[in-house]
Design a protein around this motif. Structure first.
Motif, PDB file in Angstrom:
ATOM      1  N   ASP A 140      -0.363   7.025 -11.333  1.00 34.63           N
ATOM      2  CA  ASP A 140      -1.808   6.941 -11.218  1.00 34.63           C
ATOM      3  C   ASP A 140      -2.101   6.609  -9.751  1.00 34.63           C
ATOM      4  O   ASP A 140      -1.325   5.865  -9.141  1.00 34.63           O
ATOM      5  CB  ASP A 140      -2.249   5.786 -12.136  1.00 34.63           C
ATOM      6  CG  ASP A 140      -3.742   5.734 -12.275  1.00 34.63           C
ATOM      7  OD1 ASP A 140      -4.248   6.434 -13.161  1.00 34.63           O
ATOM      8  OD2 ASP A 140      -4.372   5.006 -11.482  1.00 34.63           O
ATOM      9  N   PRO A 141      -3.178   7.143  -9.157  1.00 34.34           N
ATOM     10  CA  PRO A 141      -3.432   6.798  -7.744  1.00 34.34           C
ATOM     11  C   PRO A 141      -3.439   5.292  -7.491  1.00 34.34           C
ATOM     12  O   PRO A 141      -3.036   4.828  -6.427  1.00 34.34           O
ATOM     13  CB  PRO A 141      -4.810   7.405  -7.470  1.00 34.34           C
ATOM     14  CG  PRO A 141      -4.949   8.498  -8.469  1.00 34.34           C
ATOM     15  CD  PRO A 141      -4.173   8.098  -9.683  1.00 34.34           C
ATOM     16  N   SER A 142      -3.843   4.514  -8.502  1.00 35.14           N
ATOM     17  CA  SER A 142      -3.889   3.052  -8.296  1.00 35.14           C
ATOM     18  C   SER A 142      -2.486   2.428  -8.243  1.00 35.14           C
ATOM     19  O   SER A 142      -2.337   1.261  -7.894  1.00 35.14           O
ATOM     20  CB  SER A 142      -4.703   2.386  -9.396  1.00 35.14           C
ATOM     21  OG  SER A 142      -4.008   2.518 -10.619  1.00 35.14           O
ATOM     22  N   ASP A 143      -1.445   3.207  -8.579  1.00 36.91           N
ATOM     23  CA  ASP A 143      -0.067   2.668  -8.513  1.00 36.91           C
ATOM     24  C   ASP A 143       0.439   2.626  -7.085  1.00 36.91           C
ATOM     25  O   ASP A 143       1.467   2.008  -6.792  1.00 36.91           O
ATOM     26  CB  ASP A 143       0.904   3.553  -9.322  1.00 36.91           C
ATOM     27  CG  ASP A 143       0.554   3.578 -10.789  1.00 36.91           C
ATOM     28  OD1 ASP A 143      -0.061   2.605 -11.260  1.00 36.91           O
ATOM     29  OD2 ASP A 143       0.878   4.571 -11.464  1.00 36.91           O
ATOM     30  N   ILE A 144      -0.244   3.341  -6.193  1.00 41.89           N
ATOM     31  CA  ILE A 144       0.251   3.429  -4.814  1.00 41.89           C
ATOM     32  C   ILE A 144       0.061   2.099  -4.100  1.00 41.89           C
ATOM     33  O   ILE A 144      -1.042   1.550  -4.083  1.00 41.89           O
ATOM     34  CB  ILE A 144      -0.427   4.594  -4.076  1.00 41.89           C
ATOM     35  CG1 ILE A 144       0.034   5.845  -4.818  1.00 41.89           C
ATOM     36  CG2 ILE A 144      -0.070   4.615  -2.591  1.00 41.89           C
ATOM     37  CD1 ILE A 144      -0.257   7.129  -4.234  1.00 41.89           C
ATOM     38  N   SER A 145       1.165   1.592  -3.597  1.00 38.96           N
ATOM     39  CA  SER A 145       1.119   0.278  -2.948  1.00 38.96           C
ATOM     40  C   SER A 145       2.231   0.219  -1.903  1.00 38.96           C
ATOM     41  O   SER A 145       3.098   1.094  -1.858  1.00 38.96           O
ATOM     42  CB  SER A 145       1.361  -0.814  -3.984  1.00 38.96           C
ATOM     43  OG  SER A 145       2.669  -0.680  -4.491  1.00 38.96           O
ATOM     44  N   GLU A 146       2.209  -0.828  -1.100  1.00 40.87           N
ATOM     45  CA  GLU A 146       3.279  -1.008  -0.104  1.00 40.87           C
ATOM     46  C   GLU A 146       4.628  -1.123  -0.797  1.00 40.87           C
ATOM     47  O   GLU A 146       5.627  -0.602  -0.326  1.00 40.87           O
ATOM     48  CB  GLU A 146       3.013  -2.270   0.727  1.00 40.87           C
ATOM     49  CG  GLU A 146       1.861  -2.095   1.681  1.00 40.87           C
ATOM     50  CD  GLU A 146       1.585  -3.329   2.519  1.00 40.87           C
ATOM     51  OE1 GLU A 146       2.528  -4.084   2.825  1.00 40.87           O
ATOM     52  OE2 GLU A 146       0.411  -3.541   2.856  1.00 40.87           O
ATOM     53  N   SER A 147       4.618  -1.831  -1.938  1.00 42.34           N
ATOM     54  CA  SER A 147       5.916  -2.038  -2.593  1.00 42.34           C
ATOM     55  C   SER A 147       6.455  -0.715  -3.155  1.00 42.34           C
ATOM     56  O   SER A 147       7.665  -0.470  -3.123  1.00 42.34           O
ATOM     57  CB  SER A 147       5.797  -3.152  -3.621  1.00 42.34           C
ATOM     58  OG  SER A 147       5.950  -2.689  -4.897  1.00 42.34           O
ATOM     59  N   LEU A 148       5.553   0.188  -3.608  1.00 34.83           N
ATOM     60  CA  LEU A 148       6.042   1.490  -4.092  1.00 34.83           C
ATOM     61  C   LEU A 148       6.547   2.336  -2.914  1.00 34.83           C
ATOM     62  O   LEU A 148       7.578   3.004  -3.010  1.00 34.83           O
ATOM     63  CB  LEU A 148       4.939   2.228  -4.867  1.00 34.83           C
ATOM     64  CG  LEU A 148       5.366   3.567  -5.444  1.00 34.83           C
ATOM     65  CD1 LEU A 148       6.536   3.410  -6.421  1.00 34.83           C
ATOM     66  CD2 LEU A 148       4.213   4.271  -6.160  1.00 34.83           C
TER      67      LEU A 148
END
Ligand code: IPE
Ligand code: IPE
Ligand code: MG
Length: 294
Positions: A140-148
């Motif tokens: 999901d676009p909201s899963d995108i994070s620095e940790s990912l």
């Protein structure tokens, strides 16, 4: 005969190694092995000889690391920019890499070699991989994070380096591990790489030890901040969900906790699925590359 294991530390080196080991030790060191051509010029030998001695120095350095209990080393062996050098130099470096790295790989498993690498290329590739994950419906676009993003880098199986060492007196990173070294101890040493000694490594570790508490604090604060930001985003999502359902956003604490838990469990599930798919995609790409070059 083993290349890395041959030769032990001298008595004096061993003595000093034991003293330094009483302090916090790095688990992972990255090297920008620079200065081979200046070394060749200084010693009036062929340029290729300078590079060859540089590769030999790597084997020696790995032995020191092993003796010091440093089990992970990453080296910058060849940058994408280095393809701009003359054809004869590039060919010579490729030959050396083939010979020397296959010998190193036979006996040592803790070496990561960055070859035809630049950090910006690695980071933009990681961004493309995440975009692919969204496109495929895995993320999901909201899963995108620095940790990912961190997990999409080629270095995802390694802890970030504790120390980054660049030799030859150059004080720049030349596009090496830009993401991974934000909380590393950066050590710039004037020595040319083929002349690197145990004592240069010793000095770099001392610098790390002197800065250890500050570095550790910065890492911990960064990790805490990342967690806090994620929680804040999740809280906002749950509030929105509850409001959309006509419920009171702050009313039922137990309901909020359950929703928060579900949200992060589902994200974790998607992320794991995506990372598995990514691993398969990369393995497939490597297999095709192998077939094409065979
Ligand atoms: C590092 O030494 C090795 C590679 C980049 C492949 P250089 O070849 O950059 O040598 P200097 O820095 O010009 O002396
Ligand atoms: C950096 O060295 C890359 C490697 C050591 C492989 P270079 O000597 O190529 O880097 P610049 O051009 O001086 O920044
Ligand atoms: Mg150089």
């Amino acid at each position: 005969m083993s290349w890395i294991k041959e030769g032990e530390l001298s008595l004096w080196e061993r003595f000093c190694a034991n003293i330094i080991k009483a302090g916090p030790m790095p688990k992972h060191i990255a090297f920008i092995m620079d200065g081979n051509r200046r070394y060749a010029k200084k010693c009036q030998v062929e340029r290729q000889e300078g590079h060859s001695q540089g590769f030999n120095k790597l084997a020696e350095t790995l032995r020191w690391c092993l003796n010091l209990g440093i089990l992970e080393v990453t080296v910058y062996a060849f940058s994408i920019e280095n393809f701009k050098r003359s054809k004869s130099e590039v060919d010579g470096l490729m030959d050396l890499a083939r010979q020397k790295f296959s010998r190193l790989m036979e006996e040592q498993c803790f070496l990561n070699v960055c070859f035809a690498y630049t950090s910006r290329h690695e980071i933009s590739n990681a961004v493309r991989e995440m975009a692919w994950g969204v496109e495929q419906g895995l993320l999901d676009p909201s899963d995108i994070s620095e940790s990912l993003l961190d997990k999409c880098l080629y270095t995802n199986r390694s802890p970030h380096p504790d120390i980054l060492i660049r030799t030859s007196g150059e004080v720049r990173l030349s596009d090496f591990l830009l993401w991974q070294t934000s909380h590393s101890c950066l050590v710039f040493q004037p020595v040319l790489w083929p002349e690197y000694t145990f004592w240069n490594l010793f000095e770099a570790i001392l610098q790390f030890q002197m800065n250890h508490s500050v570095l550790q604090k910065a890492r911990d604060m960064y990790a805490e901040e990342r967690k806090r930001q994620q929680l804040e985003r999740d809280q906002a999502t749950v509030t929105e969900q509850l409001l959309q359902e006509g419920l009171q956003a702050s009313g039922d604490a137990q309901l909020r906790r359950t929703r928060l838990h579900k949200l992060s469990a589902r994200r974790e599930e998607r992320v794991q699925g995506f990372l598995q798919a990514l691993e398969l995609k990369r393995a497939d790409w490597l297999a095709r590359l192998g077939t094409a070059s065979a």
